[in-house]
Design a protein around this motif. Sequence first.
Motif, PDB file in Angstrom:
ATOM      1  N   GLY A 152       0.802  -1.220   0.000  1.00 23.71           N
ATOM      2  CA  GLY A 152       0.000   0.000   0.000  1.00 23.71           C
ATOM      3  C   GLY A 152       0.832   1.265   0.000  1.00 23.71           C
ATOM      4  O   GLY A 152       0.316   2.358   0.237  1.00 23.71           O
ATOM      5  N   LEU A 153       2.153   1.140  -0.241  1.00 21.82           N
ATOM      6  CA  LEU A 153       3.057   2.292  -0.234  1.00 21.82           C
ATOM      7  C   LEU A 153       3.596   2.553  -1.632  1.00 21.82           C
ATOM      8  O   LEU A 153       3.827   1.616  -2.400  1.00 21.82           O
ATOM      9  CB  LEU A 153       4.242   2.045   0.704  1.00 21.82           C
ATOM     10  N   TYR A 154       3.805   3.820  -1.971  1.00 14.60           N
ATOM     11  CA  TYR A 154       4.540   4.156  -3.182  1.00 14.60           C
ATOM     12  C   TYR A 154       5.919   4.681  -2.775  1.00 14.60           C
ATOM     13  O   TYR A 154       6.195   4.941  -1.600  1.00 14.60           O
ATOM     14  CB  TYR A 154       3.769   5.158  -4.045  1.00 14.60           C
ATOM     15  N   TRP A 191       9.540   7.796   5.002  1.00 18.66           N
ATOM     16  CA  TRP A 191       9.632   6.986   6.222  1.00 18.66           C
ATOM     17  C   TRP A 191      11.090   6.667   6.563  1.00 18.66           C
ATOM     18  O   TRP A 191      11.487   6.702   7.733  1.00 18.66           O
ATOM     19  CB  TRP A 191       8.823   5.697   6.044  1.00 18.66           C
ATOM     20  N   LEU A 192      11.878   6.346   5.550  1.00 20.58           N
ATOM     21  CA  LEU A 192      13.299   6.068   5.787  1.00 20.58           C
ATOM     22  C   LEU A 192      14.031   7.320   6.291  1.00 20.58           C
ATOM     23  O   LEU A 192      14.886   7.247   7.175  1.00 20.58           O
ATOM     24  CB  LEU A 192      13.952   5.556   4.502  1.00 20.58           C
ATOM     25  N   PHE A 193      13.659   8.465   5.718  1.00 20.13           N
ATOM     26  CA  PHE A 193      14.263   9.728   6.167  1.00 20.13           C
ATOM     27  C   PHE A 193      13.929   9.993   7.635  1.00 20.13           C
ATOM     28  O   PHE A 193      14.800  10.367   8.428  1.00 20.13           O
ATOM     29  CB  PHE A 193      13.757  10.872   5.284  1.00 20.13           C
ATOM     30  N   ALA A 216      13.164   7.802   9.879  1.00 20.77           N
ATOM     31  CA  ALA A 216      13.889   6.829  10.700  1.00 20.77           C
ATOM     32  C   ALA A 216      15.329   7.286  10.933  1.00 20.77           C
ATOM     33  O   ALA A 216      15.867   7.161  12.051  1.00 20.77           O
ATOM     34  CB  ALA A 216      13.864   5.457  10.036  1.00 20.77           C
ATOM     35  N   SER A 217      15.971   7.841   9.903  1.00 16.77           N
ATOM     36  CA  SER A 217      17.344   8.336  10.068  1.00 16.77           C
ATOM     37  C   SER A 217      17.384   9.525  11.029  1.00 16.77           C
ATOM     38  O   SER A 217      18.332   9.677  11.805  1.00 16.77           O
ATOM     39  CB  SER A 217      17.932   8.727   8.709  1.00 16.77           C
ATOM     40  N   GLU A 218      16.350  10.385  10.993  1.00 16.86           N
ATOM     41  CA  GLU A 218      16.268  11.512  11.913  1.00 16.86           C
ATOM     42  C   GLU A 218      16.136  11.044  13.361  1.00 16.86           C
ATOM     43  O   GLU A 218      16.744  11.602  14.272  1.00 16.86           O
ATOM     44  CB  GLU A 218      15.069  12.404  11.555  1.00 16.86           C
ATOM     45  N   VAL A 219      15.331   9.996  13.565  1.00  9.56           N
ATOM     46  CA  VAL A 219      15.159   9.441  14.904  1.00  9.56           C
ATOM     47  C   VAL A 219      16.499   8.931  15.433  1.00  9.56           C
ATOM     48  O   VAL A 219      16.863   9.165  16.601  1.00  9.56           O
ATOM     49  CB  VAL A 219      14.116   8.308  14.892  1.00  9.56           C
TER      50      VAL A 219
END
Length: 280
Positions: free
Chosen positions: A14-16, A23-25, A27-30
Motif C-alpha cells: 500500500g506504499l509508493y 519513512w526512511l528519512f 527513521a534516520s532523523e530518529v
Amino acid sequence: MEIPYTVKPRPDTGLYNAKLGIWLFLASEVMLFGALFSSYVLLRVGAEPGTWSMGLMDLYVGAGNTMVLIASSMFVVLAWAELKQGNLAGYKKWKWATIACAVLFLFVKWGYEWPSKFKHYDVWLNNPTVLHEKFEEGYHEVASHGEHADDEHEHGDAAHGGDVEEHVEKIYTTRFFKEESKDSQLAFDDAWRNGTLALSGHINAYEEAQIDVLITGWKADAGVSEADAEKALAKQGAEDAAGLRLNGGLLSEKKTDYDTAKRAEYALGQAGFTVALSVT
C-alpha cells in the motif's frame, strides 16, 4: 526503463516510493537525534555538582517555542488536506499560518535565545582574594540595597561581605542547580572558599567584559613576510606595528569587547602571531 510505483502504491504494502522514502528519512532523523539526546543525558547526569549550567535556559520560552513548532506541523498538514480537496483558499490560509509560526519561532531565537549564546564564555578564577574582591566591587551596591538593606543600617559595612556572598549564592544556585539544596550549598561554599567560582556572561554581565589583546610573539617561519605581518597588525589598530612584531606587547591601550578580541586573535594568528587574551 520505467521505475515502478513512483505514483501508484504497491498492492502488497500500500506504499509508493515517495512515502517509503519519507519513512526512511524520518527513521534516520530518529537515530540522529536519539544519539544527540543520549549524549546530552549522559553528559548531564555525569557532571559534577556545580559544573552544569542549569539556569541558562528559560523553561517557559523553550516550551512556548516547542508549541509553536507543533502548531506549525499541524498547520502544514491542514494546508495539505485543503489542497487535496481542491480548496486553494483554505490551503493559502493554513500555509500563511505555518509561515507565521516560522517567523515567530525565528524571532524568539534571534531576538532572545541566540544572542547570549553567541557571546557565552566563562572565566574561572583560582584565587580567593581576587574572587572576593571582584564580587564585592561588582555586587556591593545591588546587594546592600536588596533585602538585607536593614542589616546594613544596623551593622554598617560589616554586613556588606555577607550581603554580597548571599546575593552571589542566589545567582550561582539559579544557574547551576535551579533551586537551593544541600548539594548547591556545599558546592557554593567550596567554590567560594577556594576562589574557584565561575564568572560568566550570565553571572557578571551587567556590563560586557573588556579584553586586553597581548602579542606574545611572532613566528618568522610561518610563511608570512614581515611587511604582511605588520600590515595585519596595523589593520587591527596597532600604532607601532614594527615594534609589536619585534618586541610584543598590547595591541592597543584601548580595551575591546570579546567578539572583536577573538576576531583579532584569529586574524593575527593567521599572520604568524601568538596572541593572549585577558579579561579585565
